[in-house]
Design an enzyme around this catalytic site. Structure first.
Site, PDB file in Angstrom:
ATOM      1  N   LYS A 375       0.833  -1.202   0.000  1.00 24.36           N
ATOM      2  CA  LYS A 375       0.000   0.000   0.000  1.00 24.36           C
ATOM      3  C   LYS A 375       0.872   1.258   0.000  1.00 24.36           C
ATOM      4  O   LYS A 375       0.574   2.242  -0.663  1.00 24.36           O
ATOM      5  CB  LYS A 375      -0.914  -0.013   1.220  1.00 24.36           C
ATOM      6  N   LYS A 416     -12.611   5.561   8.219  1.00 24.71           N
ATOM      7  CA  LYS A 416     -11.189   5.913   8.165  1.00 24.71           C
ATOM      8  C   LYS A 416     -10.989   7.368   8.557  1.00 24.71           C
ATOM      9  O   LYS A 416     -11.755   8.234   8.151  1.00 24.71           O
ATOM     10  CB  LYS A 416     -10.667   5.693   6.745  1.00 24.71           C
TER      11      LYS A 416
HETATM   12  N1  LIG Z   1     -11.533   2.808   0.397  1.00 20.07           N
HETATM   13  C1  LIG Z   1     -11.324   1.481   0.344  1.00 20.07           C
HETATM   14  O1  LIG Z   1     -12.024   0.674   0.934  1.00 20.07           O
HETATM   15  C2  LIG Z   1     -10.181   1.001  -0.492  1.00 20.07           C
HETATM   16  C3  LIG Z   1      -9.439   1.921  -1.247  1.00 20.07           C
HETATM   17  C4  LIG Z   1      -8.403   1.450  -2.031  1.00 20.07           C
HETATM   18  C5  LIG Z   1      -8.102   0.099  -2.063  1.00 20.07           C
HETATM   19  N2  LIG Z   1      -8.823  -0.765  -1.298  1.00 20.07           N
HETATM   20  C6  LIG Z   1      -8.452  -2.173  -1.336  1.00 20.07           C
HETATM   21  O2  LIG Z   1      -9.582  -2.953  -1.657  1.00 20.07           O
HETATM   22  C7  LIG Z   1      -9.420  -4.244  -1.051  1.00 20.07           C
HETATM   23  C8  LIG Z   1     -10.694  -4.598  -0.310  1.00 20.07           C
HETATM   24  O3  LIG Z   1     -10.938  -3.638   0.675  1.00 20.07           O
HETATM   25  P1  LIG Z   1     -12.058  -4.007   1.776  1.00 20.07           P
HETATM   26  O4  LIG Z   1     -12.178  -2.842   2.698  1.00 20.07           O
HETATM   27  O5  LIG Z   1     -13.264  -4.540   1.105  1.00 20.07           O
HETATM   28  O6  LIG Z   1     -11.310  -5.195   2.538  1.00 20.07           O
HETATM   29  P2  LIG Z   1     -11.954  -6.424   3.339  1.00 20.07           P
HETATM   30  O7  LIG Z   1     -10.845  -7.002   4.137  1.00 20.07           O
HETATM   31  O8  LIG Z   1     -13.197  -6.004   4.024  1.00 20.07           O
HETATM   32  O9  LIG Z   1     -12.379  -7.423   2.182  1.00 20.07           O
HETATM   33  C9  LIG Z   1     -11.455  -8.251   1.542  1.00 20.07           C
HETATM   34  C10 LIG Z   1     -12.131  -9.595   1.336  1.00 20.07           C
HETATM   35  O10 LIG Z   1     -11.270 -10.418   0.550  1.00 20.07           O
HETATM   36  C11 LIG Z   1     -11.334 -11.732   1.046  1.00 20.07           C
HETATM   37  N3  LIG Z   1     -10.154 -12.404   0.531  1.00 20.07           N
HETATM   38  C12 LIG Z   1      -8.877 -12.287   0.940  1.00 20.07           C
HETATM   39  N4  LIG Z   1      -8.084 -13.056   0.148  1.00 20.07           N
HETATM   40  C13 LIG Z   1      -8.895 -13.632  -0.791  1.00 20.07           C
HETATM   41  C14 LIG Z   1      -8.685 -14.503  -1.885  1.00 20.07           C
HETATM   42  N5  LIG Z   1      -7.476 -14.955  -2.186  1.00 20.07           N
HETATM   43  N6  LIG Z   1      -9.755 -14.865  -2.644  1.00 20.07           N
HETATM   44  C15 LIG Z   1     -10.987 -14.399  -2.354  1.00 20.07           C
HETATM   45  N7  LIG Z   1     -11.258 -13.582  -1.306  1.00 20.07           N
HETATM   46  C16 LIG Z   1     -10.219 -13.208  -0.547  1.00 20.07           C
HETATM   47  C17 LIG Z   1     -11.447 -11.586   2.549  1.00 20.07           C
HETATM   48  O11 LIG Z   1     -12.007 -12.725   3.152  1.00 20.07           O
HETATM   49  C18 LIG Z   1     -12.377 -10.363   2.649  1.00 20.07           C
HETATM   50  O12 LIG Z   1     -13.728 -10.772   2.721  1.00 20.07           O
HETATM   51  C19 LIG Z   1      -8.204  -4.162  -0.136  1.00 20.07           C
HETATM   52  O13 LIG Z   1      -7.069  -4.681  -0.800  1.00 20.07           O
HETATM   53  C20 LIG Z   1      -8.008  -2.663   0.018  1.00 20.07           C
HETATM   54  O14 LIG Z   1      -6.661  -2.284   0.270  1.00 20.07           O
HETATM   55  C21 LIG Z   1      -9.853  -0.362  -0.519  1.00 20.07           C
HETATM   56  O1  LIG Z   2      -7.438   5.731  -1.163  1.00 24.47           O
HETATM   57  P1  LIG Z   2      -6.648   6.280  -0.029  1.00 24.47           P
HETATM   58  O2  LIG Z   2      -7.494   6.950   1.014  1.00 24.47           O
HETATM   59  O3  LIG Z   2      -5.481   7.111  -0.473  1.00 24.47           O
HETATM   60  O4  LIG Z   2      -5.949   5.003   0.678  1.00 24.47           O
HETATM   61  C1  LIG Z   2      -6.654   4.226   1.599  1.00 24.47           C
HETATM   62  C2  LIG Z   2      -5.704   4.007   2.717  1.00 24.47           C
HETATM   63  O5  LIG Z   2      -5.400   5.271   3.277  1.00 24.47           O
HETATM   64  C3  LIG Z   2      -6.342   3.114   3.741  1.00 24.47           C
HETATM   65  O6  LIG Z   2      -5.480   2.957   4.833  1.00 24.47           O
HETATM   66  C4  LIG Z   2      -6.615   1.768   3.106  1.00 24.47           C
HETATM   67  O7  LIG Z   2      -7.224   0.956   4.034  1.00 24.47           O
HETATM   68  C5  LIG Z   2      -7.529   1.904   1.936  1.00 24.47           C
HETATM   69  O8  LIG Z   2      -7.527   0.655   1.285  1.00 24.47           O
HETATM   70  C6  LIG Z   2      -7.100   2.972   0.943  1.00 24.47           C
HETATM   71  O9  LIG Z   2      -6.071   2.453   0.162  1.00 24.47           O
END
Ligand SMILES: NC(=O)c1ccc[n+]([C@@H]2O[C@H](COP(=O)([O-])OP(=O)(O)OC[C@H]3O[C@@H](n4cnc5c(N)ncnc54)[C@H](O)[C@@H]3O)[C@@H](O)[C@H]2O)c1
Ligand SMILES: O=P([O-])([O-])O[C@@H]1[C@@H](O)[C@H](O)[C@@H](O)[C@H](O)[C@@H]1O
Length: 533
Positions: A375, A416
């Protein structure tokens, strides 16, 4: 697993199902350069650029206006489209599924401030407009972004996917604690019918704290798992009568995979590495390979280097689309605006410090060093193009101090807290400090981005182009850099520039869609308002 599109009306008497408006457009172009056929829009487009060179003797820069003639063809029939999310049971996946259902059924719910109705705020495609032109009174006319060219409507999408955790999507939504309880109550019964397919789990790639979630797994060798995932995609397509499926990685952040010659450097080596069960092939790369081999576009919403060179090579060979990395949702999105504003205003950011804490499962996974590092990389590269474009402020290789901190604080959940500080040098050696405090449910920022990524990716499967050098219609390059606006660390075709500046990214998307219907780029010169007559 029953996809969202086949659900009956819920017991609580939600409004009748509101089919989307896939394929609708807001206007027709009247031009000799645009042809509407029964199944496509074809445009002839003159692409104007300026080629710069330096005179060998004088060293003077020379600018040469240049034109390339393109033809674009956009198939107008959208068809039935599916979205399969990897990590469907996560905060993003469950929130998105519940929200699309709420929009589809026109569900409203009660809040402290009164009745709230479902919407698509935060989606560029569904909640923003683009300037089409000016009317007879020279007043700007704006149309919805998703109605410049025919696009799929999220209400029409058939949703499915995989998760290493077996919770149904109703329970996953409750676990996420993102959406208001009254809304959760109104959609729970429908969502509880939706169950993620078993997935691939290699403990070494995500934090050890995720192990307790992993109860929904595909066994066997990596080759058997690849074949299983491919069959899943075929089954989903066939069971739902789909014309195409988009695969979206919204599962946990993985550690970076080592780039190894002979393993993941070429398509053939990667396929052999999978056959050999090589440990450096990650679950996300396995999903990318399965998607490519099934002709399903694959988009990586997380920061890890899923799209290793072997994946890009395979996508190019199979003429299948890939995109990534890492949804650009909060701190980084603001940074890709603020940094560009400062540098383009001749103000020199000296230090950009981005701190945030969050308490969701993503934050839990990111509390492990290897996952945080993925990240940190994606969040750190976002100012490179803006800094590199201004050699008046920055000497070659000079860069602002840029610090990324992420902490896991369980009690705040998905809400967040992001704190940013920008310290910049201004006129005559002065200093300016901008501090930002930014908080909200992270998944409410990311979910609309998944819609935009899905809609734009689906559109690109219906677009082709040709120039005078092409014997036939060609698809765009397999690496969809047009998705950059939605991504922190855009993956681009080899040897092409990475653009992070949000305004440039939006302008590119808007003007490329305008080109598909034969319209010149929006330039905002407004000469009609600056001339005497
Ligand atoms: N604002 C945001 O929420 C945001 C922004 C940027 C990036 N992301 C990225 O998006 C992704 C998901 O975020 P989230 O908040 O939903 O996370 P989360 O942990 O709530 O959901 C991730 C899901 O993926 C599942 N998982 C893990 N490995 C797996 C695999 N190999 N196959 C299938 N399922 C699997 C987990 O069981 C979980 O249910 C993360 O990588 C996060 O960094 C999120
Ligand atoms: O999009 P953004 O706010 O720059 O970055 C976020 C991170 O600050 C946060 O910690 C992470 O959990 C989210 O997945 C997302 O990546």
């Amino acid at each position: 697993m029953s996809p969202i599109n086949n659900l009956s009306n819920t017991a609580n008497g939600a409004a009748s199902t509101a089919e989307g408006n896939s394929g609708a457009t807001a206007f027709k172009v009247e031009s000799p350069n645009v042809r509407y056929t029964d199944d496509s829009i074809e445009s002839s487009y003159s692409y104007d650029t300026t080629i710069v060179s330096r005179d060998a003797s004088s060293g003077q820069l020379k600018a040469k206006p240049t034109q390339v003639q393109y033809q674009f063809r956009t198939k107008t029939h959208v068809g039935r489209v599916g979205l399969m999310m990897v990590g469907w049971g996560g905060n993003n996946g469950s929130t998105l599924t519940a929200s699309i259902l709420a929009n589809k059924k026109g569900i409203s719910w009660e809040t402290r401030k009164g009745t709230q109705t479902a919407n698509y705020f935060g989606s560029l495609m569904m909640a923003s407009t683009v300037k089409l032109g000016v009317d007879e009174q020279l007043k700007d006319v704006y149309v919805p972004f998703n109605q410049v060219v025919p696009m799929v409507h999220p209400n029409d999408v058939v949703i499915g996917g995989w998760d290493i955790n077996s919770a149904n999507i109703g329970d996953a939504m409750r676990r996420a604690q993102v959406l208001p309880v009254d809304l959760q109550r109104r959609v729970y019964d429908d969502l509880a019918q939706l169950k993620p397919l078993p997935s691939v789990y290699y403990p070494d790639f995500i934090a050890a704290n995720q192990e307790e979630r992993a109860d929904n797994l595909i066994g066997g060798t990596k080759q058997e798992q690849l074949d299983h995932l491919r069959q899943d995609i075929r089954n989903f397509k066939q069971a739902n009568g789909l014309d195409r499926v988009i695969i979206m990685w919204t599962a946990n952040t993985e550690r970076y995979a080592d780039l190894l010659a002979g393993v993941n450097d070429t398509a053939d080596n990667l396929l052999q590495a999978i056959a050999d069960g090589h440990e450096e092939v990650s679950p996300s790369t396995l999903f990318a390979v399965a998607s490519i081999l099934e002709g399903a576009p694959f988009v990586n919403g997380s920061p890890q280097n899923t799209l290793v060179p072997g994946v890009i090579d395979l996508a190019e060979r199979e003429r299948s689309f890939v995109g990534g990395d890492d949804f650009k949702s909060g701190q980084t999105k603001i940074k890709s605006v603020l940094a560009e504003f400062l540098v383009n205003a001749g103000i020199k950011p000296l230090a950009i410090t981005s701190y945030n804490h969050l308490g969701n499962n993503d934050g839990h996974n990111l509390s492990a060093p290897a996952q945080f590092r993925s990240k940190e990389i994606s969040k750190s590269s976002v100012v490179d193009d803006m800094v590199g474009a201004n050699n008046l402020l920055y000497k070659k290789g000079e860069h602002p101090d840029h610090t990324i901190v992420i902490k896991y604080v369980p009690s705040v959940g998905d809400s967040k807290r992001a704190l940013d500080e920008y310290v910049s040098e201004i006129f005559m050696g002065g200093l300016n400090t901008i501090s930002i405090y930014n908080t909200c449910e992270d998944s409410l920022l990311a979910s609309p981005l998944i819609i935009d990524l899905f809609m734009m990716t689906e559109l690109m499967t219906r677009v082709s182009y040709r120039t005078a050098n092409d014997a036939d219609w060609m698809p765009f390059h397999s690496v969809l850099s047009i998705l950059s606006y939605m991504l922190k660390a855009p993956v681009v075709p080899p040897n092409t520039p990475v653009v992070n500046a949000l305004a440039k990214q939006r302008m590119a998307m808007e003007n490329i869609l305008r080109a598909f219907v034969g319209l010149a780029p929006n330039n905002e010169m407004l000469l009609e308002h600056k001339a005497f007559h």
